[in-house]
Design a protein around this motif. Structure first.
Motif, PDB file in Angstrom:
ATOM      1  N   THR A  11       0.804  -1.213   0.000  1.00  0.00           N
ATOM      2  CA  THR A  11       0.000   0.000   0.000  1.00  0.00           C
ATOM      3  C   THR A  11       0.843   1.273   0.000  1.00  0.00           C
ATOM      4  OG1 THR A  11      -0.147  -0.023   2.414  1.00  0.00           O
ATOM      5  CG2 THR A  11      -1.935  -1.098   1.187  1.00  0.00           C
ATOM      6  N   ALA A  12       2.148   1.146  -0.004  1.00  0.00           N
ATOM      7  CA  ALA A  12       3.010   2.324   0.002  1.00  0.00           C
ATOM      8  C   ALA A  12       2.837   3.112  -1.296  1.00  0.00           C
ATOM      9  CB  ALA A  12       4.470   1.909   0.162  1.00  0.00           C
ATOM     10  N   THR A  13       2.823   4.420  -1.165  1.00  0.00           N
ATOM     11  CA  THR A  13       2.686   5.281  -2.328  1.00  0.00           C
ATOM     12  C   THR A  13       4.010   5.319  -3.084  1.00  0.00           C
ATOM     13  OG1 THR A  13       1.151   6.650  -1.096  1.00  0.00           O
ATOM     14  CG2 THR A  13       2.110   7.624  -3.072  1.00  0.00           C
ATOM     15  N   PRO A  14       3.979   5.092  -4.390  1.00  0.00           N
ATOM     16  CA  PRO A  14       5.228   5.154  -5.146  1.00  0.00           C
ATOM     17  C   PRO A  14       5.802   6.571  -5.104  1.00  0.00           C
ATOM     18  CG  PRO A  14       3.353   4.751  -6.605  1.00  0.00           C
ATOM     19  CD  PRO A  14       2.835   4.790  -5.213  1.00  0.00           C
ATOM     20  N   GLN A  15       7.117   6.652  -5.060  1.00  0.00           N
ATOM     21  CA  GLN A  15       7.768   7.952  -4.992  1.00  0.00           C
ATOM     22  C   GLN A  15       7.700   8.648  -6.347  1.00  0.00           C
ATOM     23  OE1 GLN A  15      11.244   7.851  -2.815  1.00  0.00           O
ATOM     24  NE2 GLN A  15      11.464  10.042  -2.756  1.00  0.00           N
ATOM     25  N   ALA A  16       7.489   9.943  -6.300  1.00  0.00           N
ATOM     26  CA  ALA A  16       7.407  10.735  -7.524  1.00  0.00           C
ATOM     27  C   ALA A  16       8.780  10.837  -8.176  1.00  0.00           C
ATOM     28  CB  ALA A  16       6.877  12.128  -7.208  1.00  0.00           C
ATOM     29  N   VAL A  40       2.931  16.227  -8.834  1.00  0.00           N
ATOM     30  CA  VAL A  40       1.685  16.180  -9.585  1.00  0.00           C
ATOM     31  C   VAL A  40       1.757  14.971 -10.503  1.00  0.00           C
ATOM     32  CG1 VAL A  40       0.199  17.383 -11.229  1.00  0.00           C
ATOM     33  CG2 VAL A  40       1.486  18.699  -9.546  1.00  0.00           C
ATOM     34  N   ARG A  41       0.792  14.081 -10.365  1.00  0.00           N
ATOM     35  CA  ARG A  41       0.711  12.885 -11.228  1.00  0.00           C
ATOM     36  C   ARG A  41       2.018  12.086 -11.254  1.00  0.00           C
ATOM     37  NH1 ARG A  41      -1.426  16.524 -15.902  1.00  0.00           N
ATOM     38  NH2 ARG A  41      -3.445  17.084 -15.100  1.00  0.00           N
ATOM     39  N   GLY A  42       2.663  11.946 -10.102  1.00  0.00           N
ATOM     40  CA  GLY A  42       3.865  11.128 -10.011  1.00  0.00           C
ATOM     41  C   GLY A  42       5.147  11.802 -10.469  1.00  0.00           C
ATOM     42  N   PRO A  60      -3.626  21.575 -12.816  1.00  0.00           N
ATOM     43  CA  PRO A  60      -2.414  21.125 -13.493  1.00  0.00           C
ATOM     44  C   PRO A  60      -2.519  21.129 -15.025  1.00  0.00           C
ATOM     45  CG  PRO A  60      -3.476  19.281 -12.387  1.00  0.00           C
ATOM     46  CD  PRO A  60      -4.204  20.523 -11.979  1.00  0.00           C
ATOM     47  N   ASP A  61      -3.710  20.898 -15.567  1.00  0.00           N
ATOM     48  CA  ASP A  61      -3.866  20.864 -17.029  1.00  0.00           C
ATOM     49  C   ASP A  61      -3.586  22.219 -17.673  1.00  0.00           C
ATOM     50  OD1 ASP A  61      -4.503  18.161 -17.047  1.00  0.00           O
ATOM     51  OD2 ASP A  61      -6.640  18.550 -16.802  1.00  0.00           O
ATOM     52  N   LYS A  62      -3.737  23.289 -16.932  1.00  0.00           N
ATOM     53  CA  LYS A  62      -3.453  24.621 -17.461  1.00  0.00           C
ATOM     54  C   LYS A  62      -1.952  24.835 -17.667  1.00  0.00           C
ATOM     55  CE  LYS A  62      -4.251  29.518 -16.511  1.00  0.00           C
ATOM     56  NZ  LYS A  62      -4.897  30.491 -15.619  1.00  0.00           N
ATOM     57  N   TYR A  63      -1.124  24.160 -16.853  1.00  0.00           N
ATOM     58  CA  TYR A  63       0.317  24.400 -16.855  1.00  0.00           C
ATOM     59  C   TYR A  63       1.155  23.241 -17.371  1.00  0.00           C
ATOM     60  CZ  TYR A  63      -1.424  28.101 -13.928  1.00  0.00           C
ATOM     61  OH  TYR A  63      -2.130  29.172 -13.457  1.00  0.00           O
ATOM     62  N   LEU A  64       0.563  22.044 -17.471  1.00  0.00           N
ATOM     63  CA  LEU A  64       1.307  20.854 -17.873  1.00  0.00           C
ATOM     64  C   LEU A  64       0.685  20.193 -19.096  1.00  0.00           C
ATOM     65  CD1 LEU A  64       1.701  19.233 -14.334  1.00  0.00           C
ATOM     66  CD2 LEU A  64       3.356  20.688 -15.523  1.00  0.00           C
ATOM     67  N   GLU A  65       1.558  19.730 -19.997  1.00  0.00           N
ATOM     68  CA  GLU A  65       1.092  18.938 -21.144  1.00  0.00           C
ATOM     69  C   GLU A  65       0.613  17.583 -20.626  1.00  0.00           C
ATOM     70  OE1 GLU A  65       0.837  20.173 -24.059  1.00  0.00           O
ATOM     71  OE2 GLU A  65       2.229  21.853 -24.069  1.00  0.00           O
ATOM     72  N   LYS A  66      -0.049  16.835 -21.465  1.00  0.00           N
ATOM     73  CA  LYS A  66      -0.541  15.513 -21.066  1.00  0.00           C
ATOM     74  C   LYS A  66       0.583  14.590 -20.611  1.00  0.00           C
ATOM     75  CE  LYS A  66      -4.964  15.523 -23.080  1.00  0.00           C
ATOM     76  NZ  LYS A  66      -5.769  16.014 -21.997  1.00  0.00           N
ATOM     77  N   ASP A  67       1.788  14.725 -21.199  1.00  0.00           N
ATOM     78  CA  ASP A  67       2.922  13.886 -20.810  1.00  0.00           C
ATOM     79  C   ASP A  67       3.658  14.413 -19.582  1.00  0.00           C
ATOM     80  OD1 ASP A  67       4.365  16.074 -21.759  1.00  0.00           O
ATOM     81  OD2 ASP A  67       5.482  14.939 -23.244  1.00  0.00           O
ATOM     82  N   GLY A  68       3.209  15.529 -18.998  1.00  0.00           N
ATOM     83  CA  GLY A  68       3.821  16.086 -17.800  1.00  0.00           C
ATOM     84  C   GLY A  68       4.821  17.184 -18.044  1.00  0.00           C
ATOM     85  N   THR A  69       5.132  17.450 -19.308  1.00  0.00           N
ATOM     86  CA  THR A  69       6.066  18.524 -19.631  1.00  0.00           C
ATOM     87  C   THR A  69       5.400  19.859 -19.345  1.00  0.00           C
ATOM     88  OG1 THR A  69       6.995  17.190 -21.422  1.00  0.00           O
ATOM     89  CG2 THR A  69       7.453  19.565 -21.488  1.00  0.00           C
TER      90      THR A  69
END
Length: 75
Positions: A11-16, A40-42, A60-69
């Motif tokens: 149940t541990a949260t994966p590290q970003a 944000v989103r890992g 986050p969608d205002k500042y980040l592309e779908k791939d996280g860039t």
């Protein structure tokens, strides 16, 4: 005891992933390795000031592309 350890491990949260951005995704200000970060989103992002964390987390969608860039990153 073993069951407890297995449950905690599952149940541990994966590290970003560590931040790699050179400027703040919200205001575009300069960031350094010592800048505040938010996950944000890992993925972690470095921020130029304290208010940018709430802004990025809220929309986050205002500042980040779908791939996280960050949208303000040089292409």
């Amino acid at each position: 005891m073993l069951n407890l350890l297995l449950t905690l491990a599952m149940t541990a949260t994966p590290q970003a992933k560590p931040a790699t951005n050179a400027k703040c995704p919200v205001l575009g200000g300069k960031v350094t390795e010592k800048s505040k970060t938010v996950a944000v989103r890992g993925q972690e992002y470095r921020l130029c000031c304290a208010g940018c964390d709430t802004t990025l987390l809220k929309n986050p969608d205002k500042y980040l592309e779908k791939d996280g860039t960050p949208k303000n990153a040089k292409k």
